[in-house]
Design an enzyme around this catalytic site. Structure first.
Site, PDB file in Angstrom:
ATOM      1  CG  HIS A 166      -4.151   0.468   4.511  1.00 34.33           C
ATOM      2  ND1 HIS A 166      -3.544  -0.171   3.453  1.00 34.33           N
ATOM      3  CD2 HIS A 166      -5.319   0.964   4.024  1.00 34.33           C
ATOM      4  CE1 HIS A 166      -4.312  -0.083   2.385  1.00 34.33           C
ATOM      5  NE2 HIS A 166      -5.396   0.610   2.702  1.00 34.33           N
ATOM      6  CG  ASP A 223      -6.986   1.168  -0.325  1.00 35.53           C
ATOM      7  OD1 ASP A 223      -5.931   0.826  -0.878  1.00 35.53           O
ATOM      8  OD2 ASP A 223      -7.200   1.038   0.882  1.00 35.53           O
ATOM      9  CB  CYS A 277      -0.953   0.002   1.193  1.00 42.68           C
ATOM     10  SG  CYS A 277      -0.158   0.094   2.820  1.00 42.68           S
TER      11      CYS A 277
END
Length: 278
Positions: free
Chosen positions: A114, A128, A76
């Site tokens: 994250h 995302d 991420c």
């Protein structure tokens, strides 16, 4: 992030070619969804560098070279960073958000594990491309439930500026993360990125993971186990060799796996540790 020029090493057209997308005519919601789907189709989530003990990449130039130049994926902190730069360069209003993935109830102890994005259009949206592929379209940051087959997704407001995102498959347990909609504390993100790349408790240090979403099919390689998930069900396959792992990396995830013999040995040893030799 929004309004600042992209780093010198960022090449918008090369990035768009990498994800199989044309230069968009406008920065609207439909285009944003199309860019997300294109990115998820071509760029896998993967933690191969962490498995190989390499320092995490930080700069946009480094991440661009990995994802675009080497045609790799990333976790991420990498893919959402790069996608955010692309969106800002295309004219979107983008804010980096800090998320807390819930693993065994430890979200509070693992703040910043994250990175996700907020994009402001007619309303704020959660964007995302670094959570493994359960979100293929912008999600309005408002309470609600939807279907992004094979996942059901749920967004809830839990007080002040705190929200929760959850994904569920069938009757299984939910999995997700908490986040706030204000700009991330980059120091917290930096510290957690470093810890997740090095500490023994990190799930990324413990387990090889690759994930890719194409349409309503979600692929996961976790160690030796390859899983294919669709709205119709789930199938699993146990890999038997480094050659098979390399083929899966190339044929399914589109990645030439670095040091595949070493990655295979780590995955095989971890499998034996969890499930016994055999």
């Amino acid at each position: 992030m929004s309004g600042s020029p992209p780093p010198a090493g960022f090449d918008r057209e090369r990035y768009l070619r990498r994800i199989g997308a044309a230069t968009p005519a406008r920065a609207d919601l439909a285009t944003l969804g199309a860019l997300m789907r294109a990115h998820l189709h071509h760029v896998p989530f993967e933690n191969l560098d962490v498995q190989l003990g390499q320092d995490p990449l930080v700069t946009v130039d480094e991440i661009f070279d990995k994802v675009v130049g080497q045609r790799r994926g990333g976790w991420c902190y990498e893919v959402n960073t790069l996608f955010g730069v692309l969106l800002a360069d295309l004219g979107y209003a983008v804010t980096r958000l800090s998320g807390d993935v819930r693993r065994g109830g430890d979200a509070i102890e693992r703040r910043g594990n994250h990175l996700c994005l907020r994009v402001d259009l007619d309303r704020p949206y959660l964007v995302d491309v670094g959570f493994g592929g359960s979100i293929t379209a912008p999600v309005a940051i408002e309470p609600g439930t939807g279907v992004d087959g094979p996942y059901a997704i749920h967004l809830a407001h839990v007080g002040d500026d705190r929200w929760t995102f959850d994904e569920v498959v069938g009757e299984g347990a939910s999995f997700g993360f908490d986040f706030t909609t204000g700009a991330a504390d980059e120091g917290i993100l930096d510290a957690m990125r470093s810890a997740l790349a090095r500490e023994d408790w990190s799930p990324f240090v413990q387990n090889l993971v690759m994930q890719l979403r194409r349409g309503d099919t979600h692929w996961t390689l976790r160690g030796r186990v390859l899983t294919r998930l669709t709205p119709q069900g789930k199938t699993k396959r146990l890999l038997a060799s480094a050659d098979e792992m390399a083929a899966v990396g190339q044929d399914i995830f589109g990645v030439t796996m670095p040091e595949v013999e070493r990655l295979w040995r780590r995955a095989a040893d971890r499998h034996d540790q969890l499930f016994g030799v055999g």
